[in-house]
Write a protein that holds these residues in place. Structure first.
Motif, PDB file in Angstrom:
ATOM      1  N   ASP A  82       0.843  -1.196   0.000  1.00 39.22           N
ATOM      2  CA  ASP A  82       0.000   0.000   0.000  1.00 39.22           C
ATOM      3  C   ASP A  82       0.879   1.247   0.000  1.00 39.22           C
ATOM      4  OD1 ASP A  82      -2.007   1.859   0.266  1.00 39.22           O
ATOM      5  OD2 ASP A  82      -2.268   1.533   2.426  1.00 39.22           O
ATOM      6  N   TYR A  83       1.281   1.655  -1.209  1.00 42.63           N
ATOM      7  CA  TYR A  83       2.102   2.860  -1.353  1.00 42.63           C
ATOM      8  C   TYR A  83       1.864   3.420  -2.749  1.00 42.63           C
ATOM      9  CZ  TYR A  83       5.810   5.892   0.307  1.00 42.63           C
ATOM     10  OH  TYR A  83       6.516   6.981   0.792  1.00 42.63           O
ATOM     11  N   PRO A  84       1.850   4.757  -2.892  1.00 41.85           N
ATOM     12  CA  PRO A  84       1.568   5.358  -4.201  1.00 41.85           C
ATOM     13  C   PRO A  84       2.503   4.833  -5.286  1.00 41.85           C
ATOM     14  CG  PRO A  84       1.531   7.035  -2.492  1.00 41.85           C
ATOM     15  CD  PRO A  84       2.015   5.793  -1.842  1.00 41.85           C
ATOM     16  N   ALA A  85       1.922   4.390  -6.383  1.00 41.69           N
ATOM     17  CA  ALA A  85       2.702   3.768  -7.454  1.00 41.69           C
ATOM     18  C   ALA A  85       3.733   4.721  -8.053  1.00 41.69           C
ATOM     19  CB  ALA A  85       1.759   3.263  -8.552  1.00 41.69           C
ATOM     20  N   ASP A  86       3.423   6.018  -8.069  1.00 42.22           N
ATOM     21  CA  ASP A  86       4.352   6.969  -8.673  1.00 42.22           C
ATOM     22  C   ASP A  86       5.516   7.317  -7.752  1.00 42.22           C
ATOM     23  OD1 ASP A  86       2.739   8.315  -6.866  1.00 42.22           O
ATOM     24  OD2 ASP A  86       2.677  10.166  -8.038  1.00 42.22           O
ATOM     25  N   ARG A  87       5.505   6.788  -6.560  1.00 47.46           N
ATOM     26  CA  ARG A  87       6.597   7.054  -5.608  1.00 47.46           C
ATOM     27  C   ARG A  87       7.250   5.762  -5.131  1.00 47.46           C
ATOM     28  NH1 ARG A  87       3.964  11.857  -1.805  1.00 47.46           N
ATOM     29  NH2 ARG A  87       3.262  13.161  -3.544  1.00 47.46           N
ATOM     30  N   PHE A  88       7.099   4.734  -5.909  1.00 38.88           N
ATOM     31  CA  PHE A  88       7.585   3.426  -5.455  1.00 38.88           C
ATOM     32  C   PHE A  88       8.169   2.655  -6.625  1.00 38.88           C
ATOM     33  CE2 PHE A  88       6.851  -1.114  -4.394  1.00 38.88           C
ATOM     34  CZ  PHE A  88       7.546  -1.182  -3.184  1.00 38.88           C
ATOM     35  N   GLU A  89       9.321   2.019  -6.395  1.00 39.28           N
ATOM     36  CA  GLU A  89       9.924   1.147  -7.393  1.00 39.28           C
ATOM     37  C   GLU A  89      10.517  -0.075  -6.699  1.00 39.28           C
ATOM     38  OE1 GLU A  89      13.399   2.481  -9.440  1.00 39.28           O
ATOM     39  OE2 GLU A  89      14.434   3.148  -7.617  1.00 39.28           O
ATOM     40  N   ASN A 145      12.912 -14.047  -0.053  1.00 35.86           N
ATOM     41  CA  ASN A 145      11.954 -14.984   0.557  1.00 35.86           C
ATOM     42  C   ASN A 145      11.153 -14.355   1.688  1.00 35.86           C
ATOM     43  OD1 ASN A 145      14.428 -14.917   2.119  1.00 35.86           O
ATOM     44  ND2 ASN A 145      13.634 -16.645   3.281  1.00 35.86           N
ATOM     45  N   THR A 146      11.221 -13.038   1.818  1.00 36.85           N
ATOM     46  CA  THR A 146      10.497 -12.326   2.871  1.00 36.85           C
ATOM     47  C   THR A 146       9.257 -11.660   2.289  1.00 36.85           C
ATOM     48  OG1 THR A 146      12.577 -11.881   4.023  1.00 36.85           O
ATOM     49  CG2 THR A 146      10.672 -10.556   4.655  1.00 36.85           C
ATOM     50  N   MET A 147       8.104 -11.944   2.868  1.00 34.48           N
ATOM     51  CA  MET A 147       6.859 -11.349   2.414  1.00 34.48           C
ATOM     52  C   MET A 147       6.435 -10.243   3.394  1.00 34.48           C
ATOM     53  SD  MET A 147       6.304 -12.944  -0.367  1.00 34.48           S
ATOM     54  CE  MET A 147       7.872 -13.738  -0.816  1.00 34.48           C
ATOM     55  N   ILE A 148       6.131  -9.077   2.854  1.00 36.40           N
ATOM     56  CA  ILE A 148       5.899  -7.878   3.656  1.00 36.40           C
ATOM     57  C   ILE A 148       4.412  -7.571   3.740  1.00 36.40           C
ATOM     58  CG2 ILE A 148       6.467  -5.426   3.888  1.00 36.40           C
ATOM     59  CD1 ILE A 148       8.935  -5.943   2.119  1.00 36.40           C
ATOM     60  N   ASP A 149       3.940  -7.214   4.925  1.00 34.55           N
ATOM     61  CA  ASP A 149       2.546  -6.804   5.082  1.00 34.55           C
ATOM     62  C   ASP A 149       2.273  -5.537   4.284  1.00 34.55           C
ATOM     63  OD1 ASP A 149       2.097  -8.936   6.706  1.00 34.55           O
ATOM     64  OD2 ASP A 149       1.756  -7.791   8.544  1.00 34.55           O
ATOM     65  N   ALA A 150       1.056  -5.397   3.798  1.00 38.10           N
ATOM     66  CA  ALA A 150       0.708  -4.319   2.872  1.00 38.10           C
ATOM     67  C   ALA A 150       0.944  -2.931   3.454  1.00 38.10           C
ATOM     68  CB  ALA A 150      -0.751  -4.465   2.438  1.00 38.10           C
ATOM     69  N   ASP A 151       0.698  -2.753   4.755  1.00 35.06           N
ATOM     70  CA  ASP A 151       0.802  -1.410   5.346  1.00 35.06           C
ATOM     71  C   ASP A 151       2.180  -1.113   5.915  1.00 35.06           C
ATOM     72  OD1 ASP A 151       0.744  -3.200   7.434  1.00 35.06           O
ATOM     73  OD2 ASP A 151      -0.793  -2.147   8.596  1.00 35.06           O
ATOM     74  N   ALA A 152       3.151  -2.012   5.745  1.00 33.56           N
ATOM     75  CA  ALA A 152       4.451  -1.863   6.404  1.00 33.56           C
ATOM     76  C   ALA A 152       5.228  -0.641   5.918  1.00 33.56           C
ATOM     77  CB  ALA A 152       5.277  -3.130   6.207  1.00 33.56           C
ATOM     78  N   VAL A 153       5.187  -0.368   4.612  1.00 33.45           N
ATOM     79  CA  VAL A 153       6.004   0.721   4.075  1.00 33.45           C
ATOM     80  C   VAL A 153       5.552   2.067   4.636  1.00 33.45           C
ATOM     81  CG1 VAL A 153       6.865   1.841   1.988  1.00 33.45           C
ATOM     82  CG2 VAL A 153       6.385  -0.615   1.979  1.00 33.45           C
ATOM     83  N   ARG A 154       4.254   2.300   4.661  1.00 32.87           N
ATOM     84  CA  ARG A 154       3.748   3.556   5.215  1.00 32.87           C
ATOM     85  C   ARG A 154       4.152   3.718   6.684  1.00 32.87           C
ATOM     86  NH1 ARG A 154      -0.339   6.469   2.508  1.00 32.87           N
ATOM     87  NH2 ARG A 154      -1.024   5.509   0.544  1.00 32.87           N
ATOM     88  N   LYS A 155       4.089   2.640   7.437  1.00 31.97           N
ATOM     89  CA  LYS A 155       4.441   2.717   8.853  1.00 31.97           C
ATOM     90  C   LYS A 155       5.925   3.006   9.049  1.00 31.97           C
ATOM     91  CE  LYS A 155       0.676  -0.138  10.634  1.00 31.97           C
ATOM     92  NZ  LYS A 155       0.290  -1.394  11.319  1.00 31.97           N
ATOM     93  N   ILE A 156       6.740   2.493   8.141  1.00 29.51           N
ATOM     94  CA  ILE A 156       8.177   2.738   8.253  1.00 29.51           C
ATOM     95  C   ILE A 156       8.537   4.165   7.864  1.00 29.51           C
ATOM     96  CG2 ILE A 156      10.375   2.203   7.111  1.00 29.51           C
ATOM     97  CD1 ILE A 156       9.629  -0.742   7.266  1.00 29.51           C
ATOM     98  N   VAL A 157       8.020   4.636   6.728  1.00 28.50           N
ATOM     99  CA  VAL A 157       8.475   5.934   6.215  1.00 28.50           C
ATOM    100  C   VAL A 157       8.020   7.104   7.074  1.00 28.50           C
ATOM    101  CG1 VAL A 157       8.581   5.073   3.855  1.00 28.50           C
ATOM    102  CG2 VAL A 157       6.507   6.240   4.647  1.00 28.50           C
ATOM    103  N   ARG A 158       6.965   6.927   7.878  1.00 26.26           N
ATOM    104  CA  ARG A 158       6.511   8.045   8.710  1.00 26.26           C
ATOM    105  C   ARG A 158       7.584   8.474   9.699  1.00 26.26           C
ATOM    106  NH1 ARG A 158       2.090   5.114  12.765  1.00 26.26           N
ATOM    107  NH2 ARG A 158       3.624   4.010  14.041  1.00 26.26           N
ATOM    108  N   HIS A 159       8.479   7.564  10.071  1.00 28.47           N
ATOM    109  CA  HIS A 159       9.545   7.904  11.017  1.00 28.47           C
ATOM    110  C   HIS A 159      10.559   8.859  10.405  1.00 28.47           C
ATOM    111  CE1 HIS A 159       8.487   5.094  14.271  1.00 28.47           C
ATOM    112  NE2 HIS A 159       8.122   4.263  13.322  1.00 28.47           N
ATOM    113  N   PHE A 160      10.676   8.854   9.090  1.00 29.53           N
ATOM    114  CA  PHE A 160      11.661   9.710   8.449  1.00 29.53           C
ATOM    115  C   PHE A 160      11.224  11.167   8.389  1.00 29.53           C
ATOM    116  CE2 PHE A 160      12.799   5.489   6.762  1.00 29.53           C
ATOM    117  CZ  PHE A 160      14.159   5.486   7.078  1.00 29.53           C
ATOM    118  N   GLU A 161      10.028  11.467   8.871  1.00 26.24           N
ATOM    119  CA  GLU A 161       9.644  12.867   9.035  1.00 26.24           C
ATOM    120  C   GLU A 161      10.509  13.540  10.095  1.00 26.24           C
ATOM    121  OE1 GLU A 161       5.471  13.125   9.779  1.00 26.24           O
ATOM    122  OE2 GLU A 161       4.927  12.098   7.930  1.00 26.24           O
ATOM    123  N   ASP A 162      11.078  12.754  10.987  1.00 24.77           N
ATOM    124  CA  ASP A 162      12.052  13.252  11.960  1.00 24.77           C
ATOM    125  C   ASP A 162      13.416  13.269  11.277  1.00 24.77           C
ATOM    126  OD1 ASP A 162      13.854  13.736  13.991  1.00 24.77           O
ATOM    127  OD2 ASP A 162      13.029  12.225  15.360  1.00 24.77           O
TER     128      ASP A 162
END
Length: 398
Positions: A82-89, A145-162
């Motif tokens: 779950d992350y905007p397609a135009d900001r993800f590769e 071989n690691t499968m990531i939960d759909a909301d993980a990226v959003r939860k991680i990147v919010r910390h970089f606001e600091d």
């Protein structure tokens, strides 16, 4: 002198496995009390939330070597995040794969996916190539071989606001397709708890390769001989003065191996890389690094010394048998190793006895792997290029 050696070894072991985690809990409790007192005195209202800024661009970088059996699942999982397609590769760095991995990646028509192939040279070389060329401001690193939960990226990147945060570690959940309860699960849960509390101090000492993110601008080229990149990369960021935090809500799942011989080899390889890392992050060995140095010494260095400390405690105890207390401590040590032997032999098939012996066996073999890794480090015999860990063929999904 034997008594001095015994107590130095025993206290070091108790500190790294018990007192250090307790100190983290105490620090967190004290910090919460002081925060509440400050709010009461200042009349500061409770925060209702921080206004989120624009989402940064993210590049998911995966180093892959002969991952044909899971690379399509990895791509499907990655593109469903779950992350905007135009900001993800998604960047797949193939390390000279020979099993058709590259062809499977090339079959994917999604423009967010690109392949970066090269001759076999090791994972570090893949990362040295792919991270600087990534388009995202944030680089998310994961294993094939690691499968990531759909909301993980959003939860991680919010910390970089600091702006003080340089790296964020996610939570890796291990699962076994044939066993609900297995030895590594208890230890992994213990380690994850420590990482969570270290993260609240901004000093997680090392990430798991399954899920962590860094600011691309903070990445520095690693020596090609680097063995444990997922340990060294965040430690270098921590050494440079940035925070390394933990996001327990960002979850990824990874299957464990049933091949215990290969698992032992993996642990020994990591241990060799851990000792190698000391020369790559010398600043964390100094007290000037503050809490980060305390965490590094307590959580890592003493753990790596555990095989020697265990042997020293046992050997020194043999010279102290004129005292009842030390006869009891010797009996406790021998009893623990007896439990480990029973765990290896598989005498108990279920119940509390099975769990106790399995945990003892896991602990002893883990430390034996550290000793083997240290020997490889001394001989400089551990190669940087990695072999994929064998996994049980299964349709189980998590």
């Amino acid at each position: 002198m034997a008594e001095v050696f015994f107590w130095c070894a025993a206290l070091a072991l108790v500190h790294t496995y018990f007192l250090y985690p307790l100190s983290l809990f105490a620090l967190e409790g004290a910090a919460q009390v002081f925060q509440n007192m400050r709010k009461m005195r200042s009349g500061e209202a409770a925060r209702t939330g921080v206004k989120a800024g624009p989402l940064p661009s993210v590049s998911l970088v995966v180093a892959a070597y002969n991952e044909a059996d899971c690379i399509e699942s990895k791509l499907k999982n990655s593109l469903a995040l779950d992350y905007p397609a135009d900001r993800f590769e998604v960047v797949i760095g193939s390390d000279g794969s020979t099993d058709g991995t590259d062809g499977l990646v090339q079959k994917c028509t999604d423009p967010r996916v690109r392949l970066s192939p090269a001759a076999r040279a090791g994972k570090t070389t893949v990362l040295n190539r792919c991270i600087p060329s990534a388009h995202g401001d944030i680089v998310l690193l994961s294993d094939a071989n690691t499968m990531i939960d759909a909301d993980a990226v959003r939860k991680i990147v919010r910390h970089f606001e600091d702006p003080e945060v340089g790296a964020v570690c996610g939570k890796l959940r291990l699962y076994n397709p044939t066993k609900q309860d297995y030895e590594e699960s208890a230890y992994w849960s213990y380690e994850s708890l420590i990482k969570m509390y270290e993260g609240r101090r901004g000093a997680v000492v090392g990430a798991n390769g399954g899920l962590y993110a860094i600011r691309r601008s903070l990445f520095t080229q690693l020596p090609p001989s680097t063995i444990v990149d997922d340990f060294v990369i965040p430690l270098r960021i921590l050494e440079s003065g940035y925070k390394v935090v933990y996001e327990e809500g960002a979850v990824a799942h990874e299957e464990t191996t049933e091949d215990y011989g290969k698992e032992f080899g993996r642990r020994a390889r990591i241990a060799a890389g851990n000792f190698q890392s000391l020369r790559l992050v010398p600043g964390l060995l100094l007290p000037t690094a503050g809490f980060a140095a305390f965490a590094f010494w307590s959580h890592k260095l003493l753990r790596w010394c555990a095989p020697a400390l265990m042997a020293l405690a046992l050997f020194a105890n043999l010279f102290l048998l004129d005292s009842l207390f030390y006869r009891v401590t010797l009996g406790a040590q021998l009893g623990f190793y007896a439990l480990a032997y029973l765990g290896r032999s598989g005498v108990f098939k279920s119940g509390a006895a099975k769990k106790a012996t399995s945990i003892a066996y896991y602990f002893v073999t883990m430390n034996a792997a550290i000793a083997v890794g240290f020997w490889r480090f001394l001989r400089n015999s551990q190669r940087a290029a990695w072999d994929r860990t064998a996994r049980v063929p299964t349709s189980t999904s998590t």
